[in-house]
Design a protein around this motif. Sequence first.
Motif, mmCIF file in Angstrom:
data_model
loop_
_atom_site.group_PDB
_atom_site.id
_atom_site.type_symbol
_atom_site.label_atom_id
_atom_site.label_comp_id
_atom_site.label_asym_id
_atom_site.label_seq_id
_atom_site.Cartn_x
_atom_site.Cartn_y
_atom_site.Cartn_z
ATOM 1 N N ALA A 83 4.533 -12.130 5.375
ATOM 2 C CA ALA A 83 4.991 -11.873 4.014
ATOM 3 C C ALA A 83 3.824 -11.950 3.030
ATOM 4 C CB ALA A 83 6.075 -12.876 3.625
ATOM 5 N N ALA A 84 2.925 -12.916 3.235
ATOM 6 C CA ALA A 84 1.744 -13.011 2.383
ATOM 7 C C ALA A 84 0.846 -11.795 2.562
ATOM 8 C CB ALA A 84 0.981 -14.295 2.695
ATOM 9 N N LEU A 85 0.714 -11.309 3.806
ATOM 10 C CA LEU A 85 -0.074 -10.106 4.055
ATOM 11 C C LEU A 85 0.562 -8.887 3.407
ATOM 12 C CD1 LEU A 85 -2.473 -8.807 5.521
ATOM 13 C CD2 LEU A 85 -0.998 -8.537 7.531
ATOM 14 N N ALA A 86 1.894 -8.851 3.416
ATOM 15 C CA ALA A 86 2.600 -7.746 2.767
ATOM 16 C C ALA A 86 2.327 -7.734 1.263
ATOM 17 C CB ALA A 86 4.103 -7.845 3.033
ATOM 18 N N ASP A 87 2.181 -8.914 0.638
ATOM 19 C CA ASP A 87 1.813 -8.978 -0.784
ATOM 20 C C ASP A 87 0.477 -8.289 -1.009
ATOM 21 O OD1 ASP A 87 4.082 -10.418 -1.370
ATOM 22 O OD2 ASP A 87 3.068 -12.370 -1.460
ATOM 23 N N LEU A 88 -0.489 -8.572 -0.135
ATOM 24 C CA LEU A 88 -1.824 -7.996 -0.280
ATOM 25 C C LEU A 88 -1.796 -6.482 -0.134
ATOM 26 C CD1 LEU A 88 -4.894 -8.425 -0.553
ATOM 27 C CD2 LEU A 88 -4.966 -8.789 1.930
ATOM 28 N N GLN A 89 -0.881 -5.963 0.679
ATOM 29 C CA GLN A 89 -0.824 -4.527 0.939
ATOM 30 C C GLN A 89 0.208 -3.811 0.063
ATOM 31 O OE1 GLN A 89 -0.071 -4.605 5.172
ATOM 32 N NE2 GLN A 89 -2.244 -4.839 5.674
ATOM 33 N N HIS A 90 0.769 -4.526 -0.897
ATOM 34 C CA HIS A 90 1.758 -3.945 -1.804
ATOM 35 C C HIS A 90 1.031 -3.374 -3.028
ATOM 36 C CE1 HIS A 90 5.086 -3.734 -4.705
ATOM 37 N NE2 HIS A 90 5.902 -3.768 -3.659
ATOM 38 N N PRO A 91 1.388 -2.171 -3.498
ATOM 39 C CA PRO A 91 0.648 -1.565 -4.612
ATOM 40 C C PRO A 91 0.701 -2.365 -5.906
ATOM 41 C CG PRO A 91 2.629 -0.302 -4.091
ATOM 42 C CD PRO A 91 2.439 -1.282 -2.979
ATOM 43 N N LEU A 92 1.763 -3.152 -6.135
ATOM 44 C CA LEU A 92 1.868 -3.948 -7.352
ATOM 45 C C LEU A 92 1.591 -5.426 -7.108
ATOM 46 C CD1 LEU A 92 2.448 -3.968 -10.352
ATOM 47 C CD2 LEU A 92 4.887 -4.223 -9.832
ATOM 48 N N PHE A 93 2.196 -6.006 -6.073
ATOM 49 C CA PHE A 93 2.010 -7.429 -5.803
ATOM 50 C C PHE A 93 0.542 -7.760 -5.545
ATOM 51 C CE2 PHE A 93 6.576 -8.314 -4.082
ATOM 52 C CZ PHE A 93 7.079 -8.004 -5.332
ATOM 53 N N SER B 143 -8.185 0.260 -2.023
ATOM 54 C CA SER B 143 -8.979 1.499 -1.914
ATOM 55 C C SER B 143 -9.082 2.013 -0.483
ATOM 56 C CB SER B 143 -10.388 1.269 -2.476
ATOM 57 O OG SER B 143 -11.057 0.257 -1.748
ATOM 58 N N THR B 144 -8.880 1.143 0.514
ATOM 59 C CA THR B 144 -9.029 1.582 1.900
ATOM 60 C C THR B 144 -7.714 1.695 2.659
ATOM 61 O OG1 THR B 144 -9.382 -0.700 2.663
ATOM 62 C CG2 THR B 144 -11.338 0.587 2.052
ATOM 63 N N ARG B 145 -6.670 1.021 2.183
ATOM 64 C CA ARG B 145 -5.403 1.018 2.909
ATOM 65 C C ARG B 145 -4.292 1.775 2.192
ATOM 66 N NH1 ARG B 145 -8.777 -1.048 5.723
ATOM 67 N NH2 ARG B 145 -8.576 -2.898 7.069
ATOM 68 N N LEU B 146 -4.309 1.765 0.876
ATOM 69 C CA LEU B 146 -3.158 2.308 0.147
ATOM 70 C C LEU B 146 -3.396 3.708 -0.404
ATOM 71 C CD1 LEU B 146 -1.948 -0.868 -1.796
ATOM 72 C CD2 LEU B 146 -1.294 -0.057 0.473
ATOM 73 N N ARG B 147 -4.607 3.986 -0.884
ATOM 74 C CA ARG B 147 -4.917 5.305 -1.450
ATOM 75 C C ARG B 147 -3.888 5.697 -2.506
ATOM 76 N NH1 ARG B 147 -8.247 7.831 2.469
ATOM 77 N NH2 ARG B 147 -9.389 6.139 3.502
ATOM 78 N N LEU B 148 -3.797 4.911 -3.568
ATOM 79 C CA LEU B 148 -2.765 5.127 -4.587
ATOM 80 C C LEU B 148 -3.075 6.358 -5.428
ATOM 81 C CD1 LEU B 148 -2.277 1.459 -5.846
ATOM 82 C CD2 LEU B 148 -0.896 2.717 -4.190
ATOM 83 N N PRO B 149 -2.065 7.171 -5.742
ATOM 84 C CA PRO B 149 -2.279 8.301 -6.650
ATOM 85 C C PRO B 149 -2.455 7.801 -8.082
ATOM 86 C CG PRO B 149 0.051 8.094 -6.139
ATOM 87 C CD PRO B 149 -0.659 7.078 -5.281
ATOM 88 N N LEU B 150 -3.018 8.646 -8.939
ATOM 89 C CA LEU B 150 -3.246 8.258 -10.328
ATOM 90 C C LEU B 150 -1.927 7.930 -11.035
ATOM 91 C CD1 LEU B 150 -5.348 7.887 -12.551
ATOM 92 C CD2 LEU B 150 -5.024 10.299 -13.158
#
Length: 355
Positions: free
Chosen positions: A69-79, A133-140
């Motif tokens: 769950a803590a890792l999911a926070d790190l990989q969440h676009p907002l959390f 920058s390496t896992r999520l690649r968020l759009p603008l």
Amino acid sequence: MEAAVPAAPSVRFLNPAWFASVMGTGALALALAQFGLVGLAVPVYALALVALVGLLGLYLAKLFRYPQAALADLQHPLFSQMLPTLPIALLVLSLATRVLPLGPWSLLLGQGLFLLGTPLIFAVGLLVVYVVSTRLRLPLEAANGAWFIPPVSALLVPMAGGFWLSTFPKVWQKELWVMSGLFLGIGFFLFLFVLPSFLQRLYGHDRLEPHFLPSVFIGLAPVGLLVLAPWRWLEGGTQVGLVPEGWLQAWPVIALAIWGLGLWWLAFSLLLLLDTLLAESRRTQFHFAPGWWGFVFPVGAFTLATLALSRALESAFLSSLAWALLLLLGVFWMWVMFYSLRAWVGLGAMRPPKG
């Protein structure tokens, strides 16, 4: 058809954004102290300290009991953007500890919070940017004011470093001053990178959803800290003989130009807030979340910057505005604290977010 049974409260659902409540409460205590309202500042500071200890215990429990769950926070676009609020909270309380009359025990506490928070600021901020920058690649289109949080975190280091510098052994002072100054570059340039991205998102895409509205106010925080952080850093260096006096005297004039951006940003943010609250279609979508603490700390940072400039420039206009901002800060804090207490009393803070 049976209604869905809500998930039982669990530490696994603890949102890292709750550490922003410590930031906001600590900023209020700091502001009250700077305005001379020490009798109000001390209990507010105590509340922030208790909240920090409690939240640290809960998040450590989440980290060890539910590491996924803590890792999911790190990989969440907002959390993920909220994770630096933990080390920021440490530095905010370090600052409040420095300015309040708390007794001899406060020296070690404040220094310890500074020395612990500083490397965490660097490590957590870097980790968040790396993962995003390496896992999520968020759009603008996903840009929001929470992206300002890494710059905010870095700018607190030179501010706190300047405050505490003279209390450290002399053999440490130069290196601590140099180390603190490095974070000015990190915070300033990250702010310059994020600001145009956020403005481009506001101009080029649909309006922000109501739940992102508090994040707009976060833009006030780096502006306020860009006024204060170089100032306190230079002030600390002057006190220990590392910086010529003239450098410090020139800063308020430069800082006034930076402050002007904050005044514009505050007006823009308040307009968006009023537009949301007055339109029923948007107001009904504006539900409480711990991200609402984004209303509080940024206004606190800008209030402190306004007060400092009013005293340095002996400006009646800025002094009056500083008191008005303190009132706004108090209103925001009471508003958000009311809904926060409701969330904790009902254990909503320990359940997964709705929607």
